[in-house]
Design a protein around this motif. Structure first.
Motif, PDB file in Angstrom:
ATOM      1  N   LEU A  22      47.741  11.019  51.964  1.00  0.00           N
ATOM      2  CA  LEU A  22      47.921  10.776  50.525  1.00  0.00           C
ATOM      3  C   LEU A  22      46.956   9.718  49.987  1.00  0.00           C
ATOM      4  O   LEU A  22      47.013   9.349  48.817  1.00  0.00           O
ATOM      5  N   CYS A  23      46.102   9.207  50.846  1.00  0.00           N
ATOM      6  CA  CYS A  23      45.180   8.139  50.433  1.00  0.00           C
ATOM      7  C   CYS A  23      44.337   8.561  49.230  1.00  0.00           C
ATOM      8  O   CYS A  23      43.810   9.666  49.179  1.00  0.00           O
ATOM      9  N   LEU A  24      44.250   7.680  48.251  1.00  0.00           N
ATOM     10  CA  LEU A  24      43.461   7.943  47.041  1.00  0.00           C
ATOM     11  C   LEU A  24      42.079   7.313  47.133  1.00  0.00           C
ATOM     12  O   LEU A  24      41.337   7.300  46.160  1.00  0.00           O
ATOM     13  N   THR A  25      41.791   6.713  48.246  1.00  0.00           N
ATOM     14  CA  THR A  25      40.567   5.932  48.486  1.00  0.00           C
ATOM     15  C   THR A  25      40.323   4.874  47.396  1.00  0.00           C
ATOM     16  O   THR A  25      39.199   4.632  46.981  1.00  0.00           O
ATOM     17  N   CYS A  26      41.399   4.248  46.993  1.00  0.00           N
ATOM     18  CA  CYS A  26      41.263   3.220  45.956  1.00  0.00           C
ATOM     19  C   CYS A  26      40.687   1.918  46.509  1.00  0.00           C
ATOM     20  O   CYS A  26      40.130   1.109  45.775  1.00  0.00           O
ATOM     21  N   GLY A  27      40.889   1.689  47.815  1.00  0.00           N
ATOM     22  CA  GLY A  27      40.315   0.490  48.434  1.00  0.00           C
ATOM     23  C   GLY A  27      41.150  -0.772  48.311  1.00  0.00           C
ATOM     24  O   GLY A  27      40.715  -1.850  48.717  1.00  0.00           O
ATOM     25  N   LYS A  28      42.360  -0.650  47.772  1.00  0.00           N
ATOM     26  CA  LYS A  28      43.192  -1.860  47.646  1.00  0.00           C
ATOM     27  C   LYS A  28      43.493  -2.465  49.018  1.00  0.00           C
ATOM     28  O   LYS A  28      43.518  -3.678  49.183  1.00  0.00           O
ATOM     29  N   CYS A  29      43.777  -1.583  49.980  1.00  0.00           N
ATOM     30  CA  CYS A  29      44.107  -2.082  51.319  1.00  0.00           C
ATOM     31  C   CYS A  29      42.944  -2.913  51.868  1.00  0.00           C
ATOM     32  O   CYS A  29      43.145  -4.004  52.402  1.00  0.00           O
ATOM     33  N   SER A  30      41.738  -2.400  51.704  1.00  0.00           N
ATOM     34  CA  SER A  30      40.576  -3.108  52.245  1.00  0.00           C
ATOM     35  C   SER A  30      40.353  -4.430  51.523  1.00  0.00           C
ATOM     36  O   SER A  30      39.829  -5.379  52.106  1.00  0.00           O
ATOM     37  N   PRO A  46      40.783  -0.784  56.551  1.00  0.00           N
ATOM     38  CA  PRO A  46      41.841   0.216  56.646  1.00  0.00           C
ATOM     39  C   PRO A  46      41.479   1.504  55.901  1.00  0.00           C
ATOM     40  O   PRO A  46      41.736   2.609  56.398  1.00  0.00           O
ATOM     41  N   ARG A  47      40.850   1.371  54.731  1.00  0.00           N
ATOM     42  CA  ARG A  47      40.522   2.582  53.975  1.00  0.00           C
ATOM     43  C   ARG A  47      39.593   3.499  54.774  1.00  0.00           C
ATOM     44  O   ARG A  47      39.806   4.713  54.839  1.00  0.00           O
ATOM     45  N   LEU A  48      38.589   2.901  55.415  1.00  0.00           N
ATOM     46  CA  LEU A  48      37.657   3.725  56.194  1.00  0.00           C
ATOM     47  C   LEU A  48      38.367   4.430  57.344  1.00  0.00           C
ATOM     48  O   LEU A  48      38.107   5.590  57.647  1.00  0.00           O
ATOM     49  N   LEU A  49      39.282   3.696  57.978  1.00  0.00           N
ATOM     50  CA  LEU A  49      39.987   4.277  59.121  1.00  0.00           C
ATOM     51  C   LEU A  49      40.953   5.379  58.656  1.00  0.00           C
ATOM     52  O   LEU A  49      41.099   6.418  59.310  1.00  0.00           O
ATOM     53  N   VAL A  50      41.563   5.147  57.517  1.00  0.00           N
ATOM     54  CA  VAL A  50      42.440   6.166  56.932  1.00  0.00           C
ATOM     55  C   VAL A  50      41.629   7.429  56.624  1.00  0.00           C
ATOM     56  O   VAL A  50      42.060   8.554  56.899  1.00  0.00           O
ATOM     57  N   GLU A  51      40.440   7.227  56.105  1.00  0.00           N
ATOM     58  CA  GLU A  51      39.586   8.381  55.797  1.00  0.00           C
ATOM     59  C   GLU A  51      39.228   9.172  57.047  1.00  0.00           C
ATOM     60  O   GLU A  51      39.259  10.391  57.057  1.00  0.00           O
ATOM     61  N   LEU A  79      50.639  -3.092  49.590  1.00  0.00           N
ATOM     62  CA  LEU A  79      49.909  -2.947  48.336  1.00  0.00           C
ATOM     63  C   LEU A  79      49.552  -1.501  47.981  1.00  0.00           C
ATOM     64  O   LEU A  79      49.232  -1.205  46.833  1.00  0.00           O
ATOM     65  N   CYS A  80      49.606  -0.608  48.956  1.00  0.00           N
ATOM     66  CA  CYS A  80      49.087   0.746  48.724  1.00  0.00           C
ATOM     67  C   CYS A  80      49.831   1.467  47.587  1.00  0.00           C
ATOM     68  O   CYS A  80      51.047   1.629  47.637  1.00  0.00           O
ATOM     69  N   PRO A  81      49.106   1.903  46.570  1.00  0.00           N
ATOM     70  CA  PRO A  81      49.766   2.580  45.444  1.00  0.00           C
ATOM     71  C   PRO A  81      50.235   3.984  45.814  1.00  0.00           C
ATOM     72  O   PRO A  81      51.029   4.590  45.101  1.00  0.00           O
ATOM     73  N   SER A  82      49.722   4.507  46.922  1.00  0.00           N
ATOM     74  CA  SER A  82      50.068   5.878  47.277  1.00  0.00           C
ATOM     75  C   SER A  82      51.056   5.925  48.447  1.00  0.00           C
ATOM     76  O   SER A  82      51.282   6.961  49.039  1.00  0.00           O
ATOM     77  N   ASP A  83      51.612   4.759  48.787  1.00  0.00           N
ATOM     78  CA  ASP A  83      52.637   4.679  49.821  1.00  0.00           C
ATOM     79  C   ASP A  83      52.144   5.053  51.225  1.00  0.00           C
ATOM     80  O   ASP A  83      52.904   5.553  52.050  1.00  0.00           O
ATOM     81  N   VAL A  84      50.857   4.840  51.480  1.00  0.00           N
ATOM     82  CA  VAL A  84      50.345   5.051  52.847  1.00  0.00           C
ATOM     83  C   VAL A  84      50.792   3.860  53.682  1.00  0.00           C
ATOM     84  O   VAL A  84      50.587   2.718  53.283  1.00  0.00           O
ATOM     85  N   ASP A  85      51.429   4.155  54.829  1.00  0.00           N
ATOM     86  CA  ASP A  85      51.835   3.052  55.706  1.00  0.00           C
ATOM     87  C   ASP A  85      50.787   2.896  56.802  1.00  0.00           C
ATOM     88  O   ASP A  85      50.945   3.374  57.914  1.00  0.00           O
TER      89      ASP A  85
HETATM   90  S1  SF4 Z   1      45.488   1.247  49.397  1.00  0.00           S
HETATM   91 FE1  SF4 Z   1      46.381   3.217  50.017  1.00  0.00          FE
HETATM   92  S2  SF4 Z   1      45.442   4.717  48.631  1.00  0.00           S
HETATM   93 FE2  SF4 Z   1      44.214   2.856  48.475  1.00  0.00          FE
HETATM   94  S3  SF4 Z   1      42.551   3.162  49.982  1.00  0.00           S
HETATM   95 FE3  SF4 Z   1      44.178   2.048  51.022  1.00  0.00          FE
HETATM   96  S4  SF4 Z   1      45.416   3.644  52.006  1.00  0.00           S
HETATM   97 FE4  SF4 Z   1      44.153   4.651  50.452  1.00  0.00          FE
END
Ligand code: SF4
Ligand code: SF4
Lengths: 391, 131
Positions: A22-30, A46-51, A79-85
């Motif tokens: 569900l990652c939106l690649t918003c980058g908040k996690c990073s 984290p975003r890169l690894l999620v991708e 912080l993830c807006p898309s609820d990625v754990d």
């Molecule tokens: S905060 Fe959530 S939605 Fe945004 S890049 Fe990270 S994992 Fe993806």
């Protein structure tokens, strides 16, 4: 067996259950990840690894530098807006990595992990309650267990840092005694297994948990009180989920103290000159268990003037290391950053409620070159409270 | 490593030369004894000692150079601190204190090497018999 510890999940299941796709690649996690901020060998996030995980580059996951260096602080998940754990994803994936004999780099020569493995021996007869002196009252017939955790062991291991380990345990008993409780202290308590489950070593985790649960059941208490947030979290949430129910309430000592304050059952001397202190939220107590107010309430009750660090409560920065694993220069930078935030508040003291936080901060403070940036007194809340109990 | 083994860590210098002399003189000692040579006893760590016990050893014996004669100056001092720390941890874990010991010999002391490791092993069998 149910849950992740059944070891049976596949990589795809882990990815789906932690909602990685569900990652939106918003980058908040990073943007909040302290490892991303301070790791200077290569850019990891984290975003890169999620991708990588979402796009099926499964073979790349275990080799990512973040995979073992993630300190599971949970800031990204928070912080993830898309609820990625992401934090949960790392924890579950480490179980699979272990199966391929991959682990994080051990710190402290693996001594701590080794004593935990030694504790899986059902025949083990420890001598671990020598710290219970004559002033402390414990009982074999109590409805409350005080779960000491590894404090007696840390007391030896981190003596050179001036860690307050055993004093924390003694203070907890003092506080319990004052409120009319003579707790049960397990002579053969095992490590709770927190580090093992977060590092993917579910075999050791389960063995430890089973031995502890057997003892809980035979004691037949109603409540378990811990001074370590990691013990509290693990016993409260991971034991029932992955090993079995034992039917007891679990609370951290700060929650207990706050409850007693509300009931008017505990009184502190607070006539000292108002000292300004700042409180560091341990990850498992704060983000994992949502306990933010209780320690602050106790501090106020003790008569301290509390000031908040720039990053506090759910945005609080981790003490920099977890599970006694993969600690290095990146971690020291996080510790330095956090201590710097404490220093900026101009508080006279940094108060923690987790022995590991204290050990990590005091370790960073060994660097005398940084004295001006990070030199601040550090004390544990349980000890401060016990010292101010009204007689 | 088999359960019941006795691990004897020696340094590469005085202690190992003692072991070699013992070998040249065709001394014998208990078959459970497994010597492991380190460059210096300063290489030992609490983690290594605990791991040896985790794997089922009966005892750990460290033999190095005499006090103030460490070839690296601080190695045996460091080892002493480590052994004291490990000893305390092992006591908490319920292991009897006789199962971990540190000692020293001078170069070429083959007889002493054999005597010391034999005594250590005998001490361990007394511990396991509960004497
Ligand atoms: S905060 Fe959530 S939605 Fe945004 S890049 Fe990270 S994992 Fe993806
Ligand atoms: S849990 Fe903490 S260290 Fe790990 S990726 Fe998330 S923010 Fe970074």
């Amino acid at each position: 067996m149910t849950g992740i510890q059944s070891n049976m999940k596949t990589m795809r299941e882990i990815i789906n259950q932690n909602r990685v796709t569900l990652c939106l690649t918003c980058g908040k996690c990073s943007s909040v990840c302290p490892i991303t901020r301070w790791e200077n060998r290569e850019y990891i996030s984290p975003r890169l690894l999620v991708e990588k995980a979402a796009s099926g580059e499964d073979d790349q996951i275990f080799n990512d530098l973040l995979f073992w260096s993630c300190i599971t602080c949970g800031q990204c998940t928070e912080l993830c807006p898309s609820d990625v754990d992401f934090c949960g994803f790392i924890r579950d994936m480490r179980v699979l990595a272990r199966k391929e004999n991959l682990t994080g780099a051990c710190t402290h020569g693996d001594a701590i992990q080794t004593w935990a493995r030694i504790m899986t021996d059902p025949e083990l007869k420890q001598n671990r309650i020598g710290w219970v002196n004559d002033d402390l009252k414990i009982s074999d017939k109590s409805d409350t267990i005080y779960f000491t955790g590894c404090l007696p062991y840390y007391d030896i291991m981190f003596r050179d840092l001036g860690s307050e380990s055993i004093k924390v345990a003694q203070s907890a008993i003092k506080i319990l005694n004052k409120t009319g409780i003579e707790p049960y202290v397990m002579k053969n308590e095992r490590c709770c297994g927190h580090d093992q489950i977060w590092e993917g070593d579910v075999k050791t985790f389960k063995a430890l948990a089973e031995l502890n649960i057997d003892q809980f059941k035979s004691i037949g208490a109603k409540r378990i009180i811990t001074t370590c947030p990691e013990c509290a979290y693990t016993i409260k949430y991971d034991y029932p989920k992955s090993v079995g129910e034992y039917g007891m309430e679990v609370m951290h000592i700060t929650e207990y103290m706050a409850e007693q304050v509300s009931k008017g059952k505990i009184d502190f001397v607070n006539d000292q000159e108002k000292q300004t202190v700042t409180y560091h939220d341990p990850c498992r107590l704060g983000r994992s268990m949502g306990v933010y107010d209780a320690p602050r309430k106790v501090l106020r009750e003790l008569g301290y003037h509390t000031v908040e660090m720039k990053k506090n409560r759910s945005a609080g920065l981790c003490c920099g290391t977890s599970c006694w694993t993969s600690c290095g220069k990146t971690n020291k930078k996080i510790q330095t950053e956090r201590l710097g935030q404490a220093k900026e508040t101009e508080a006279e003291m940094l108060v923690t409620a987790c022995i590991k936080c204290q050990v990590h901060f005091k370790c960073a403070q060994k660097d005398k070159m940084l004295e001006n940036e990070i030199g601040i007194q550090i004390h544990d809340l349980t000890i401060l409270a016990a010292e101010r109990l009204k007689s | 490593m088999e359960t019941g083994s006795i691990i004897v860590f020696t340094c590469n210098w005085d202690a190992y030369s003692g072991l070699e002399t013992a070998g040249a003189k065709r001394h014998s000692y208990q078959p459970e004894i497994i010597p492991i040579k380190l460059m210096c006893l300063g290489r030992i760590s609490t983690g290594i000692i605990l791991k040896v016990f985790e794997r089922g050893a009966d005892g750990v014996f460290l033999i190095g150079c005499p006090k103030d004669e460490c070839k690296y100056y601080f190695g045996n001092k460091h080892a002493k601190t480590i052994v004291a720390e490990a000893q305390e941890l092992l006591t908490l874990l319920g292991y009897s204190s006789g199962r971990l010991k540190m000692d020293s010999i001078a170069a070429g002391e083959g007889d002493k090497f054999t005597e010391k490791v034999r005594d250590f092993a005998e001490g361990l069998s007394k511990i396991s018999e509960g004497v």
